[in-house]
Design a protein around this motif. Structure first.
Motif, PDB file in Angstrom:
ATOM      1  N   TYR A 146       0.866  -1.188   0.000  1.00  0.00           N
ATOM      2  CA  TYR A 146       0.000   0.000   0.000  1.00  0.00           C
ATOM      3  C   TYR A 146       0.896   1.229   0.000  1.00  0.00           C
ATOM      4  O   TYR A 146       1.778   1.364   0.851  1.00  0.00           O
ATOM      5  CB  TYR A 146      -0.906  -0.001   1.229  1.00  0.00           C
ATOM      6  N   GLU A 147       0.666   2.102  -0.966  1.00  0.00           N
ATOM      7  CA  GLU A 147       1.515   3.290  -1.091  1.00  0.00           C
ATOM      8  C   GLU A 147       0.650   4.533  -1.138  1.00  0.00           C
ATOM      9  O   GLU A 147      -0.336   4.596  -1.876  1.00  0.00           O
ATOM     10  CB  GLU A 147       2.369   3.190  -2.349  1.00  0.00           C
ATOM     11  N   LYS A 148       1.067   5.529  -0.357  1.00  0.00           N
ATOM     12  CA  LYS A 148       0.325   6.785  -0.279  1.00  0.00           C
ATOM     13  C   LYS A 148       1.290   7.940  -0.546  1.00  0.00           C
ATOM     14  O   LYS A 148       2.295   8.091   0.150  1.00  0.00           O
ATOM     15  CB  LYS A 148      -0.310   6.905   1.113  1.00  0.00           C
ATOM     16  N   LEU A 149       1.004   8.727  -1.566  1.00  0.00           N
ATOM     17  CA  LEU A 149       1.803   9.905  -1.902  1.00  0.00           C
ATOM     18  C   LEU A 149       0.991  11.154  -1.576  1.00  0.00           C
ATOM     19  O   LEU A 149      -0.195  11.239  -1.901  1.00  0.00           O
ATOM     20  CB  LEU A 149       2.161   9.914  -3.387  1.00  0.00           C
ATOM     21  N   GLU A 150       1.660  12.129  -0.976  1.00  0.00           N
ATOM     22  CA  GLU A 150       0.959  13.351  -0.575  1.00  0.00           C
ATOM     23  C   GLU A 150       1.867  14.560  -0.779  1.00  0.00           C
ATOM     24  O   GLU A 150       3.072  14.495  -0.555  1.00  0.00           O
ATOM     25  CB  GLU A 150       0.548  13.253   0.894  1.00  0.00           C
ATOM     26  N   ASP A 343       7.722   2.118   5.520  1.00  0.00           N
ATOM     27  CA  ASP A 343       8.740   3.050   5.016  1.00  0.00           C
ATOM     28  C   ASP A 343       8.073   4.410   4.853  1.00  0.00           C
ATOM     29  O   ASP A 343       7.101   4.545   4.104  1.00  0.00           O
ATOM     30  CB  ASP A 343       9.288   2.545   3.677  1.00  0.00           C
ATOM     31  N   TYR A 344       8.572   5.393   5.593  1.00  0.00           N
ATOM     32  CA  TYR A 344       8.015   6.749   5.523  1.00  0.00           C
ATOM     33  C   TYR A 344       9.097   7.700   5.029  1.00  0.00           C
ATOM     34  O   TYR A 344      10.216   7.703   5.547  1.00  0.00           O
ATOM     35  CB  TYR A 344       7.523   7.210   6.893  1.00  0.00           C
ATOM     36  N   PHE A 345       8.766   8.487   4.021  1.00  0.00           N
ATOM     37  CA  PHE A 345       9.739   9.375   3.382  1.00  0.00           C
ATOM     38  C   PHE A 345       9.095  10.747   3.255  1.00  0.00           C
ATOM     39  O   PHE A 345       8.007  10.879   2.694  1.00  0.00           O
ATOM     40  CB  PHE A 345      10.081   8.821   1.994  1.00  0.00           C
ATOM     41  N   TYR A 368       3.880  -2.699   3.988  1.00  0.00           N
ATOM     42  CA  TYR A 368       4.058  -4.027   3.416  1.00  0.00           C
ATOM     43  C   TYR A 368       3.423  -5.052   4.344  1.00  0.00           C
ATOM     44  O   TYR A 368       3.598  -4.992   5.567  1.00  0.00           O
ATOM     45  CB  TYR A 368       5.544  -4.345   3.232  1.00  0.00           C
ATOM     46  N   ASP A 369       2.692  -6.000   3.753  1.00  0.00           N
ATOM     47  CA  ASP A 369       1.998  -6.978   4.597  1.00  0.00           C
ATOM     48  C   ASP A 369       1.760  -8.258   3.801  1.00  0.00           C
ATOM     49  O   ASP A 369       1.934  -8.304   2.583  1.00  0.00           O
ATOM     50  CB  ASP A 369       0.667  -6.394   5.080  1.00  0.00           C
TER      51      ASP A 369
END
Length: 831
Positions: A146-150, A343-345, A368-369
């Motif tokens: 799962y990826e979230k871009l903001e 992973d937080y960037f 990730y899961d």
């Protein structure tokens, strides 16, 4: 108005208290009132901590309630501070020097010893027990991602709220929040979510990511933006010696070379989950290098990282990025395998690195899961493609997202969808969006048609004089299956009209089968590139340079018609077939000649008619693109290898064609990332023409008579100075990214970057080809006796946007009008 703004900020501030129970911020000083960089700040009885930046500033928050703060640094007495409020800003904390350390200059400066340091002893155990990361331990693997871009506009204050630029959009400031990393106010302006299933096979070195759902706020077509950000935040492994972000290689604090660039301090030990871990703080030994500051927790038996925080120092030689912060969390299984779970960037893009400057946060959260291992799939599974543009994926129901998200959206993120849907209807926002699009693409957008590119509207050369150009293309979305492009141009000196028109159609998305055709009648500088193809859509920069060194009058009038087919049988492997017919003649015969003696009629010819069929293979491993239509946008330009093979055949007599020949050309271009020593760009080109052909069909060593730095050209050669039918060229250019200048005190703060380059060319030209073009009276010479070479030194990142190169010729000084020295420059926005 100001009371309304204060009210909004008060509401936002009050609501944020419900989310974070403890917030602290301020600055740490010594007893001489000098800020202490890299001091350790931690909530007592917790693993929540941070370290101060180069100016001694810090900010920290937690969802839990804490009443005590501990501040420490080498050579200073540790200080415990009682917190009387949940939120305490603008703290001024003064640390006293330890009496035993007053005379120890090394310790006072914060330098840690490389000997008898327990932190480095632990670091050595990490190296000795370091394993291939996570999924690489298994033959096959798959997991959910799962990826979230903001994107967020940060440093919101009353001056920004009242700015004229936001007239008509004041409502957006109702959703201001505070960053948990920096403590700054921010406004969410863009959000994209993606759910994927990732498969991999380490035995055959194949991976495949299948997108299950994609959702973004406000705009249905943000593929280029999303892909660009994903490339900036490309996947990385903290155990690697160097971590690459923004085209720069940062030294990892876990690398074997880290002890030469970082200070390490063992500060604490505690249980993280059910694992006993040590906490190690690290910070750079020197300024202006590509390094981090932060801390990590490491397990005491597996010596695997459990948690790590990395923050780029403000003095790092990187442009347009004020802050960069990374958090990673790992789940250690069975004391032998560690798998990344989060992973937080976060980066702060800004024109200035000043503390109060505004910018835009770019955030990426990846979870990730559901890891599964050793489930084998056939090789065809990885190589086969489904239709990559599935509308259902981009229109999932809300129920899908509620069940598929691994992390719920917070209240501010939930509002982004509604906010940007509303902004699309605001004229002021549309105006800002259109201005940004023009600057980014060079085109002015209309409904279904783009006018441009604007940057090629005006040009100049000795034949056409001032040249004006106007053109455009059809454009509905980035996924258009067909496109028509065209332009018209007029030269005020030769008083002639030129044009180009082409069309292309994507027949099949899976194989990317594309057919295209077009015609162009224009003036061109031939020989500006060795491996140029018969492209009907544009011309080289050398044909329209505003300012040139010497005369730029050896131009050719070209009438080119072409039809081509291309297909992509597997990712980044492109196979093309092109049939073309061209008529070449001098743009001004009194200044330049392409005359040749027709061997059959023994008559003088002043133009070349040639039919050619060419087959091209282009392989670009590692290239990343976006868009599913006939045109795709490359998002990692210059960051991948290119292998190009061309085999072309000239057919005499077909449509009045003049010559039979065969031509083979090969190009290999590769950037080499050399860790902390920068990037080396290399290009090798070789080619040979079989058969007798005149000047217009020979291979010209590419010269550069402009004042622009153009890679893969020879800036001290004049056009047509070297002409060949067999050639080999090599270009090497190394960018040290400021590694040398950062060690020179007077230059350190300028963040300049040093470049060096060397270029060489060798070639042959048969006596038959020289005699064939003898009537042109052009001096045809090839660098046969010895390899022609040049070298250069340059300085980049001048005012963050300018580069200057100084070029020196190595030999062939007796050639007519030979230039021994030259200066070129270029502008660009680079990190």
């Amino acid at each position: 108005m100001k009371y309304w703004v204060l009210g909004v900020l008060y509401i936002a501030f009050s609501s944020s208290l419900l989310l974070a129970q403890t917030k602290v911020g301020g600055q740490v000083y010594d007893n001489f009132n000098q800020p202490i960089p890299f001091a350790n700040i931690v909530f007592v009885n917790s693993t929540v901590g941070t370290i101060t930046d180069e100016n001694g500033n810090f900010y920290m928050e937690s969802d839990d309630t804490y009443t005590n703060l501990k501040v420490s640094f080498i050579g200073f007495q540790t200080k415990n501070i009682k917190l009387t409020k949940q939120v305490t800003y603008n703290m001024k904390i003064v640390l006293e020097e330890e009496a035993a350390s007053l005379d120890e200059v090394v310790i006072y400066k914060g330098k840690t010893s490389k000997k008898n340091n327990p932190a480095i002893d632990i670091l050595r155990k990490i190296w000795d027990n370091r394993r291939v990361n996570g999924v690489k331990k298994f033959k096959q693997y798959n997991y959910d991602k799962y990826e979230k871009l903001e994107f967020d506009l940060n440093t919101i204050d009353s001056a920004l709220v009242n700015s004229r630029i936001f007239n008509g959009m004041e409502f957006i400031f109702d959703d201001v929040d505070t960053s948990r990393i920096t403590g700054k106010t921010y406004l969410p302006i863009f959000l994209n979510e993606a759910i994927s299933k990732v498969y991999g096979d380490n035995e055959i070195n194949e991976t495949k990511e299948i997108l299950k759902g994609n959702k973004n706020a406000g705009f249905s077509d943000n593929q280029t933006l999303i892909a660009f950000v994903k490339d900036l935040y490309s996947d990385y492994d903290v155990y690697d010696n160097y971590l690459k972000f923004f085209d720069k290689s940062f030294t990892s604090p876990l690398s074997r070379t880290g002890v030469s660039v970082y200070n390490y301090v063992l500060t604490d030990s505690a249980y993280i989950g059910n694992k006993w871990c040590y906490n190690i703080l690290y910070y750079p030994r020197r300024k202006n290098e590509l390094t981090f500051k932060g801390d990590f927790w490491v397990n005491d038996t597996t010596w695997a990282i459990k948690e790590i925080n990395l923050e780029v120092t403000k003095s790092a030689n990187i442009n347009w990025v004020k802050d960069l912060y990374i958090e990673q969390e790992f789940d250690v299984l069975n004391d032998s395998v560690f798998l990344i779970t989060k992973d937080y960037f976060q980066s702060d893009f800004s024109f200035s690195k000043k503390e109060k400057s505004r910018g835009v946060y770019g955030k990426r959260t990846t979870l990730y899961d559901n890891y599964k291992f050793d489930i084998k799939k056939d090789r065809k599974f990885y190589q086969s493609q489904v239709d990559p543009y599935n509308q259902d994926i981009y229109n999932r129901e809300d129920s899908f997202w509620k069940s598929a998200r691994m992390e719920n959206l917070n209240k501010d993120e939930q509002k982004v969808y509604k906010l940007l849907d509303t902004l699309r209807t605001v004229k002021a926002f549309k105006r800002l969006y259109n201005i940004g699009t023009i600057l980014a693409t060079g085109y002015v957008e209309f409904d279904g048609f783009d006018f441009g590119p604007l940057f090629s509207t005006v040009g100049y050369n000795d034949i056409e004089g001032v040249r004006l150009r106007a053109g455009g293309r059809t454009y509905f979305t980035s996924n258009d299956r067909w496109r028509i492009e065209g332009y018209g141009a007029y030269g005020f000196k030769d008083q002639k009209f030129k044009y180009g028109l082409s069309g292309k159609y994507l027949v099949d998305r899976k194989s990317r089968l594309i057919v295209s055709a077009g015609n162009r009648r224009d003036v061109e500088q031939l020989g500006a590139s060795l491996t140029n193809t018969n492209n009907v859509e544009g011309r080289s920069l050398a044909s329209s340079s505003i300012i040139a060194t010497g005369d730029n009058d050896r131009l050719t009038s070209i009438n080119l018609s072409a039809f081509s087919m291309q297909i992509e049988p597997r990712k980044n492997l492109n196979v093309g077939l092109t049939g073309s017919y061209r008529v070449l003649k001098p743009a001004d015969r009194s200044l330049f000649s392409l005359d040749f003696l027709n061997p059959e009629t023994n008559q003088l010819e002043n133009q070349i008619k040639q039919t050619e069929i060419a087959t091209q293979l282009v392989y670009t491993p590692g290239r990343k693109t976006t868009g599913y239509g006939v045109d795709r946008v490359i998002v990692n330009e210059g960051d991948y290898a290119t292998l190009f093979l061309n085999y072309s055949v000239g057919i005499k007599g077909l449509i009045e064609s003049d010559f039979d020949y065969q031509k083979v050309q090969f190009l290999y271009q590769q950037p080499w990332n050399i860790g902390g020593f920068g990037v080396l760009n290399s290009t090798l080109e070789v080619g040979k023409t079989f058969g007798d052909v005149p000047l217009g069909l020979l291979s010209v060593i590419p010269a550069n008579q402009t004042y622009l730095s153009i890679y893969n050209t020879f800036p001290l050669l004049n056009f047509y100075e070297f002409v060949t039918d067999t050639y080999a060229t090599l270009h090497l250019e190394h960018n040290f990214n400021g590694r040398i200048f950062s060690r020179i005190p007077l230059l350190r703060k300028l963040n300049l970057r040093e470049l060096v380059g060397v270029r060489g060319a060798w070639g042959e030209l048969s006596e038959e080809n020289i005699l064939l073009s003898a009537p042109s009276n052009e001096l045809l010479v090839a660098p046969t006796d010895e390899i022609y070479w040049e070298y250069s030194v340059g300085v980049g990142n001048i005012f963050k946007i300018f580069r200057i190169d100084f070029h020196f010729r190595g030999n062939y000084f007796d050639n007519p009008d030979a230039r021994k020295f030259g200066v070129t420059g270029s502008f660009g926005f680079f990190f």
